[in-house]
Design an enzyme around this catalytic site. Structure first.
Site, PDB file in Angstrom:
ATOM      1  N   SER A  26      32.107  22.624  47.698  1.00 53.20           N
ATOM      2  CA  SER A  26      32.996  23.250  48.676  1.00 53.20           C
ATOM      3  C   SER A  26      32.553  24.698  48.827  1.00 53.20           C
ATOM      4  CB  SER A  26      34.458  23.162  48.230  1.00 53.20           C
ATOM      5  OG  SER A  26      34.631  23.702  46.923  1.00 53.20           O
ATOM      6  N   GLU A  28      33.451  28.834  50.235  1.00 53.83           N
ATOM      7  CA  GLU A  28      34.420  29.854  50.637  1.00 53.83           C
ATOM      8  C   GLU A  28      33.778  30.824  51.618  1.00 53.83           C
ATOM      9  OE1 GLU A  28      37.095  32.085  47.763  1.00 53.83           O
ATOM     10  OE2 GLU A  28      35.836  33.743  48.479  1.00 53.83           O
ATOM     11  N   ALA A  62      45.848  40.963  51.559  1.00 58.33           N
ATOM     12  CA  ALA A  62      47.006  41.732  52.026  1.00 58.33           C
ATOM     13  C   ALA A  62      46.581  43.096  52.554  1.00 58.33           C
ATOM     14  CB  ALA A  62      48.003  41.905  50.886  1.00 58.33           C
ATOM     15  N   HIS A  88      43.490  30.648  52.453  1.00 61.33           N
ATOM     16  CA  HIS A  88      44.091  31.308  51.301  1.00 61.33           C
ATOM     17  C   HIS A  88      45.457  31.817  51.739  1.00 61.33           C
ATOM     18  CE1 HIS A  88      40.280  32.254  48.746  1.00 61.33           C
ATOM     19  NE2 HIS A  88      40.144  31.111  49.394  1.00 61.33           N
ATOM     20  N   ARG A 118      48.663  34.577  44.156  1.00 60.37           N
ATOM     21  CA  ARG A 118      49.603  35.695  44.196  1.00 60.37           C
ATOM     22  C   ARG A 118      49.090  36.767  45.125  1.00 60.37           C
ATOM     23  NH1 ARG A 118      49.953  40.431  39.962  1.00 60.37           N
ATOM     24  NH2 ARG A 118      48.107  40.844  41.223  1.00 60.37           N
ATOM     25  N   ASP A 120      46.144  40.266  45.536  1.00 62.08           N
ATOM     26  CA  ASP A 120      45.867  41.541  44.867  1.00 62.08           C
ATOM     27  C   ASP A 120      46.977  42.543  45.121  1.00 62.08           C
ATOM     28  OD1 ASP A 120      43.433  40.561  43.981  1.00 62.08           O
ATOM     29  OD2 ASP A 120      42.380  41.223  45.794  1.00 62.08           O
ATOM     30  N   ALA A 132      52.094  33.014  41.949  1.00 62.17           N
ATOM     31  CA  ALA A 132      51.448  31.827  42.515  1.00 62.17           C
ATOM     32  C   ALA A 132      52.224  30.549  42.207  1.00 62.17           C
ATOM     33  CB  ALA A 132      50.022  31.716  42.000  1.00 62.17           C
ATOM     34  N   LYS A 172      51.470  26.975  37.132  1.00 61.89           N
ATOM     35  CA  LYS A 172      51.015  26.633  38.477  1.00 61.89           C
ATOM     36  C   LYS A 172      50.734  25.140  38.601  1.00 61.89           C
ATOM     37  CE  LYS A 172      47.835  30.023  38.434  1.00 61.89           C
ATOM     38  NZ  LYS A 172      46.764  30.960  38.898  1.00 61.89           N
ATOM     39  N   GLN A 183      37.485  31.878  38.912  1.00 64.04           N
ATOM     40  CA  GLN A 183      36.774  33.094  39.266  1.00 64.04           C
ATOM     41  C   GLN A 183      35.294  32.857  38.967  1.00 64.04           C
ATOM     42  OE1 GLN A 183      36.004  35.846  40.738  1.00 64.04           O
ATOM     43  NE2 GLN A 183      37.578  37.207  39.902  1.00 64.04           N
ATOM     44  N   GLN A 219      25.543  44.976  44.465  1.00 60.65           N
ATOM     45  CA  GLN A 219      26.837  44.552  45.003  1.00 60.65           C
ATOM     46  C   GLN A 219      27.627  43.784  43.942  1.00 60.65           C
ATOM     47  OE1 GLN A 219      27.062  41.299  47.934  1.00 60.65           O
ATOM     48  NE2 GLN A 219      28.196  42.704  49.252  1.00 60.65           N
ATOM     49  N   PHE A 223      31.460  44.249  42.352  1.00 60.68           N
ATOM     50  CA  PHE A 223      32.481  43.205  42.258  1.00 60.68           C
ATOM     51  C   PHE A 223      33.153  43.202  40.882  1.00 60.68           C
ATOM     52  CE2 PHE A 223      30.335  40.236  45.587  1.00 60.68           C
ATOM     53  CZ  PHE A 223      30.854  41.018  46.608  1.00 60.68           C
ATOM     54  N   HIS A 273      32.390  24.981  43.580  1.00 62.91           N
ATOM     55  CA  HIS A 273      32.895  25.782  44.693  1.00 62.91           C
ATOM     56  C   HIS A 273      32.011  27.022  44.813  1.00 62.91           C
ATOM     57  CE1 HIS A 273      35.913  27.047  47.590  1.00 62.91           C
ATOM     58  NE2 HIS A 273      35.964  28.236  47.027  1.00 62.91           N
ATOM     59  N   ARG A 279      27.039  33.830  53.718  1.00 64.67           N
ATOM     60  CA  ARG A 279      25.589  33.652  53.774  1.00 64.67           C
ATOM     61  C   ARG A 279      25.283  32.192  53.461  1.00 64.67           C
ATOM     62  NH1 ARG A 279      22.499  38.315  53.000  1.00 64.67           N
ATOM     63  NH2 ARG A 279      20.886  37.023  52.077  1.00 64.67           N
TER      64      ARG A 279
END
Length: 297
Positions: A26, A28, A62, A88, A118, A120, A132, A172, A183, A219, A223, A273, A279
């Site tokens: 899958s 994202e 958000a 999401h 939930r 950030d 969540a 959850k 993550q 980069q 993160f 995932h 990209r």
């Protein structure tokens, strides 16, 4: 390389060859904000959709101040590709009433898959009234959504400790989540230990590993400043001196991801995932190596 390690590598390679096609993926994406970004996104979606992913997700933050970008992208993907598209949905900045309206609209429009988060915190002092697990409960009251939630092999940055983080994940799942997506990580053993811990506390759903192919090491270092993800020392070593050589970084990043996945496959993982960052190149190459081929060729 010792004879033992050479033998183990040969076993992993043979195992990967035998599993050709028996792997699910899958992807994202994040919603575009400009015409140029939208062109890049659709080039990526068109390329990766040929690999028949079991679903794709679209992020929402958000901080963006509007959900319109996510909603539009989700609806466009569903209409133009026929793929299962999961938005999401965050609750940190929404009231239960507003979330009920959003969820009902998704359900009425045939969008029955959601990644429930939930979200950030916009301010460090902000205290959320919903988490969540609460969002999962709310969604299940609206409709029988297929819900994915987040899991953190290296512990959520705001969790008191690993135990409390695991308890939160269990809440959850008990609320009705269908699966968890982790993550991103680079320590495979840490993921496997986490998966075992989940089983030990009665979490019996699939814990899908989140894979972030490295294409820009600088980069990546940015993160991890807001996560607890650890980059092993050996990764720092192999990317050293390549700040201005992104092509070599991409080749090495592909190798790192494939090497991780080979071990995970041997440990029984079948679903992955990918955090694509909009990209297609690295993710497509990795999937092709795994035996997930373009069905339109």
């Amino acid at each position: 390389m010792s004879m033992f390690h050479a033998t183990q590598q040969a076993i992993l390679n043979q195992y990967l060859a035998e599993l050709q096609g028996n792997i699910n993926v899958s992807f994202e994406f994040f919603p575009p904000r400009t015409d140029e970004m939208e062109q890049i996104l659709w080039k990526t979606i068109n390329k990766l959709s040929t690999l028949n992913p079991i679903f794709v997700s679209v992020t929402y933050s958000a901080h963006s101040g509007t959900r319109n970008y996510t909603d539009k992208t989700i609806k466009d993907i569903k209409k133009r590709t026929g793929l299962i598209a999961a938005p999401h949905l965050t609750c940190i900045n929404e009231t239960p009433q507003a979330l009920q309206i959003i969820a009902q609209e998704y359900w009425n429009n045939g969008i029955h898959n959601i990644v429930a988060l939930r979200g950030d915190q916009m301010k460090k002092t902000y205290q959320s009234s919903m988490y969540a697990a609460d969002l999962v409960c709310l969604l299940k009251k609206i409709g029988n959504f297929d819900i994915a939630v987040a899991a953190y092999p290296e512990v959520h940055p705001e969790a008191k400790n690993a135990q409390s983080d695991l308890i939160n994940l269990k809440k959850k799942i008990d609320a009705g989540a269908n699966r968890a997506i982790t993550q991103f990580f680079f320590d495979v053993e840490q993921y496997l230990r986490f998966r075992d811990l989940c089983v030990s506390v009665g979490i019996d759903i699939e814990i899908i590993p989140g894979i972030l192919p490295i294409f820009n090491f600088r980069q990546l270092q940015q993160f991890i400043t807001f996560t607890k993800v650890k980059i092993p020392h050996w990764i720092y070593v192999i990317f050293h001196g390549l700040d201005h050589d992104l092509e070599t970084q991409k080749m090495i990043g592909t190798f790192v991801a494939i090497d991780m996945i080979r071990v995970l496959l041997k440990e029984g993982v079948r679903n992955f995932h990918f955090y694509t960052l909009n990209r297609s190149d690295l993710t497509y190459a990795i999937c092709h190596t795994l035996g997930i081929k373009n069905k339109k060729i």
